[in-house]
Design an enzyme around this catalytic site. Structure first.
Site, PDB file in Angstrom:
ATOM      1  N   ASP A  60       3.172 -70.085 -17.805  1.00 30.01           N
ATOM      2  CA  ASP A  60       4.471 -69.497 -18.146  1.00 30.01           C
ATOM      3  C   ASP A  60       4.742 -69.628 -19.650  1.00 30.01           C
ATOM      4  OD1 ASP A  60       4.833 -72.224 -18.088  1.00 30.01           O
ATOM      5  OD2 ASP A  60       6.809 -72.150 -17.137  1.00 30.01           O
ATOM      6  N   SER A  61       3.856 -70.314 -20.362  1.00 35.50           N
ATOM      7  CA  SER A  61       3.904 -70.309 -21.830  1.00 35.50           C
ATOM      8  C   SER A  61       3.821 -68.873 -22.348  1.00 35.50           C
ATOM      9  CB  SER A  61       2.765 -71.150 -22.406  1.00 35.50           C
ATOM     10  OG  SER A  61       1.520 -70.745 -21.873  1.00 35.50           O
ATOM     11  N   ASP A  78       1.134 -70.072 -12.988  1.00 33.77           N
ATOM     12  CA  ASP A  78       2.336 -70.909 -13.047  1.00 33.77           C
ATOM     13  C   ASP A  78       3.476 -70.278 -12.268  1.00 33.77           C
ATOM     14  OD1 ASP A  78       1.712 -73.169 -14.476  1.00 33.77           O
ATOM     15  OD2 ASP A  78       2.667 -72.521 -16.355  1.00 33.77           O
ATOM     16  N   LYS A 121       0.643 -73.285  -9.843  1.00 31.41           N
ATOM     17  CA  LYS A 121       0.985 -74.561 -10.480  1.00 31.41           C
ATOM     18  C   LYS A 121       2.497 -74.619 -10.625  1.00 31.41           C
ATOM     19  CE  LYS A 121       0.082 -75.480 -15.052  1.00 31.41           C
ATOM     20  NZ  LYS A 121       1.435 -75.763 -15.573  1.00 31.41           N
ATOM     21  N   GLU A 152       5.822 -77.362 -12.063  1.00 33.21           N
ATOM     22  CA  GLU A 152       6.215 -78.565 -12.784  1.00 33.21           C
ATOM     23  C   GLU A 152       7.067 -79.457 -11.895  1.00 33.21           C
ATOM     24  OE1 GLU A 152       8.151 -77.608 -16.494  1.00 33.21           O
ATOM     25  OE2 GLU A 152       6.577 -76.188 -17.059  1.00 33.21           O
ATOM     26  N   GLU A 190       0.781 -83.521 -19.303  1.00 32.68           N
ATOM     27  CA  GLU A 190       1.059 -82.967 -20.629  1.00 32.68           C
ATOM     28  C   GLU A 190       1.863 -83.926 -21.500  1.00 32.68           C
ATOM     29  OE1 GLU A 190       2.745 -79.003 -20.840  1.00 32.68           O
ATOM     30  OE2 GLU A 190       3.179 -79.239 -22.965  1.00 32.68           O
TER      31      GLU A 190
HETATM   32  N1  LIG Z   1       1.949 -71.821 -27.706  1.00 34.33           N
HETATM   33  C1  LIG Z   1       2.279 -72.770 -26.832  1.00 34.33           C
HETATM   34  N2  LIG Z   1       1.492 -73.858 -26.724  1.00 34.33           N
HETATM   35  C2  LIG Z   1       1.788 -74.845 -25.841  1.00 34.33           C
HETATM   36  O1  LIG Z   1       1.039 -75.840 -25.768  1.00 34.33           O
HETATM   37  C3  LIG Z   1       2.933 -74.677 -25.006  1.00 34.33           C
HETATM   38  C4  LIG Z   1       3.700 -73.522 -25.145  1.00 34.33           C
HETATM   39  N3  LIG Z   1       3.365 -72.589 -26.067  1.00 34.33           N
HETATM   40  N4  LIG Z   1       4.778 -73.298 -24.362  1.00 34.33           N
HETATM   41  C5  LIG Z   1       5.047 -74.151 -23.241  1.00 34.33           C
HETATM   42  C6  LIG Z   1       4.695 -75.520 -23.560  1.00 34.33           C
HETATM   43  C7  LIG Z   1       5.585 -76.119 -24.635  1.00 34.33           C
HETATM   44  N5  LIG Z   1       4.678 -77.030 -25.258  1.00 34.33           N
HETATM   45  C8  LIG Z   1       4.947 -77.787 -26.383  1.00 34.33           C
HETATM   46  C9  LIG Z   1       5.675 -77.248 -27.427  1.00 34.33           C
HETATM   47  C10 LIG Z   1       5.929 -77.993 -28.562  1.00 34.33           C
HETATM   48  C11 LIG Z   1       5.483 -79.289 -28.667  1.00 34.33           C
HETATM   49  C12 LIG Z   1       5.775 -80.053 -29.898  1.00 34.33           C
HETATM   50  O2  LIG Z   1       6.342 -79.548 -30.833  1.00 34.33           O
HETATM   51  N6  LIG Z   1       5.396 -81.334 -29.921  1.00 34.33           N
HETATM   52  C13 LIG Z   1       5.527 -82.173 -31.121  1.00 34.33           C
HETATM   53  C14 LIG Z   1       5.896 -83.587 -30.730  1.00 34.33           C
HETATM   54  C15 LIG Z   1       7.325 -83.683 -30.288  1.00 34.33           C
HETATM   55  C16 LIG Z   1       7.769 -85.125 -30.067  1.00 34.33           C
HETATM   56  O3  LIG Z   1       7.034 -85.932 -29.513  1.00 34.33           O
HETATM   57  O4  LIG Z   1       8.891 -85.454 -30.475  1.00 34.33           O
HETATM   58  C17 LIG Z   1       4.170 -82.227 -31.832  1.00 34.33           C
HETATM   59  O5  LIG Z   1       4.171 -82.528 -33.015  1.00 34.33           O
HETATM   60  O6  LIG Z   1       3.160 -81.982 -31.186  1.00 34.33           O
HETATM   61  C18 LIG Z   1       4.752 -79.832 -27.623  1.00 34.33           C
HETATM   62  C19 LIG Z   1       4.469 -79.070 -26.482  1.00 34.33           C
HETATM   63  C20 LIG Z   1       3.395 -76.994 -24.633  1.00 34.33           C
HETATM   64  N7  LIG Z   1       3.326 -75.651 -24.089  1.00 34.33           N
HETATM   65  C1  LIG Z   2       0.314 -75.627 -21.260  1.00 33.89           C
HETATM   66  C2  LIG Z   2      -0.058 -75.317 -19.847  1.00 33.89           C
HETATM   67  C3  LIG Z   2      -0.440 -76.538 -19.078  1.00 33.89           C
HETATM   68  C4  LIG Z   2       1.031 -74.553 -19.168  1.00 33.89           C
HETATM   69  O1  LIG Z   2       1.687 -74.997 -18.266  1.00 33.89           O
HETATM   70  C5  LIG Z   2       1.331 -73.213 -19.686  1.00 33.89           C
HETATM   71  O2  LIG Z   2       0.530 -72.664 -20.460  1.00 33.89           O
HETATM   72  O3  LIG Z   2       2.370 -72.682 -19.304  1.00 33.89           O
HETATM   73 MG   LIG Z   3       3.415 -73.824 -17.844  1.00 31.69          MG
END
Ligand SMILES: Nc1nc(=O)c2c([nH]1)NC[C@@H]1CN(c3ccc(C(=O)N[C@@H](CCC(=O)O)C(=O)O)cc3)CN21
Ligand SMILES: CC(C)C(=O)C(=O)O
Ligand SMILES: [Mg+2]
Length: 276
Positions: A47-48, A86, A116, A118, A185
């Site tokens: 669903d990303s 998803d 899948k 959540e 995740e």
């Molecule tokens: N393009 C994309 N990639 C992804 O991995 C993803 C999506 N979209 N959409 C749904 C979720 C959202 N996800 C995400 C989005 C942002 C962060 C992020 O900004 N993380 C920060 C740390 C944040 C913290 O711990 O405070 C990083 O620096 O990685 C993590 C997962 C993973 N999934």
């Molecule tokens: C990041 C993966 C695990 C996901 O759930 C997605 O792409 O939506």
């Molecule tokens: Mg997802």
């Protein structure tokens, strides 16, 4: 196998614990699914896609119809990979019965091999309900993007002891309910490693641990195609964004200078004969 050797499509029984880690990537479209098919074990129609394909700022606006349209495209374009779709926000949280109805639509209308969803312990009953009725389910615990409004952002999980215990219990609850695998995740080490070691089904990591039974990434992230806010856990294997920039810039220049189209790209125009 028949006379003509057709690779059998993978099923959930091919997703195994231990040994060589499983290779999972997302894909949302036929052309990318076709390319990934030869290389990966599982294609996840995540669903990303709401963020990656539709430019949304989170995944909450993704509909069941969107998941079905993209899921069907990915199944059509692949032959070997197990395709997992998803369940989007709002399509399964209300009750096990509603979850079954919507998951059954996804299975029937896409031809995918599993869904899948959540959620932790609170979703275990629903996971069991689907699995007992013939729908293979992959869990997704730790950082749960559909809960972003409740958690206050895409936050790494398991930093304090209470949170760590919760993620651990969530993964175990989903596995015990009958999930064939659990995506883990955005969780810290050594928690991620401990979960991978103790949960009895394959644990697929994203921002988790090399000790997981498989890894998954959003394909646009690892190809360098997705511009904004790429999580730290992504490794860039290509810079497709740069390749596209360069190609489109050259095309624009050629159109503006009338270098494109040339005679060979026009109908009814005599081609230049090149000697040799
Ligand atoms: N393009 C994309 N990639 C992804 O991995 C993803 C999506 N979209 N959409 C749904 C979720 C959202 N996800 C995400 C989005 C942002 C962060 C992020 O900004 N993380 C920060 C740390 C944040 C913290 O711990 O405070 C990083 O620096 O990685 C993590 C997962 C993973 N999934
Ligand atoms: C990041 C993966 C695990 C996901 O759930 C997605 O792409 O939506
Ligand atoms: Mg997802």
């Amino acid at each position: 196998m028949g006379r003509t050797e057709q690779p059998r499509r993978r099923t959930i029984r091919d997703v195994s614990k231990g040994g060589v880690p499983g290779v999972w990537l997302t894909a949302y479209t036929a052309p990318l699914a076709h390319r990934l098919d030869a290389h990966v074990d599982v294609i996840l129609v995540g669903d990303s896609l709401g963020m990656v394909v539709y430019g949304m700022s989170d995944t909450l606006g993704v509909s069941l119809d969107m998941m079905i349209a993209h899921g069907a495209a990915v199944v059509r374009a692949s032959r070997q990979a197990l395709v997992v779709v998803d369940m989007p926000f709002g399509s399964y949280q209300e009750s096990p019965a509603l979850a079954f109805r919507n998951a059954a639509r996804v299975m029937a209308e896409t031809g995918c091999g599993a869904v899948k969803l959540e959620g932790g312990a609170e979703m275990a009953e629903t996971v069991g309900f689907l699995v007992q009725r013939g729908i293979p389910v992959c869990g997704h615990v730790g950082l749960m993007p559909q809960a972003v409004k409740a958690t206050g952002g895409f936050r790494t999980q398991g930093r304090d002891a209470e949170q760590a215990r919760k993620v651990h219990a969530d993964a175990h609850a989903i596995a015990a309910a009958g999930a064939f695998a659990v995506v883990l995740e955005g969780t810290v080490e050594p928690l991620s490693r401990e979960i991978a070691a103790s949960v009895p089904v394959p644990v697929i990591g994203i921002g988790a641990s090399p000790a997981c039974d498989g890894q998954v990434l959003v394909v646009d992230d690892m190809l360098g195609m997705f511009g904004t806010a790429i999580p730290r856990f992504v490794r860039r294997y290509a810079d497709m964004g740069d390749v596209i920039d360069d190609a489109v810039a050259r095309y624009a220049q050629d159109v503006r200078s009338r270098a494109f189209p040339g005679p060979e790209e026009c109908f009814g125009v005599r081609r230049q004969v090149t000697p040799g």
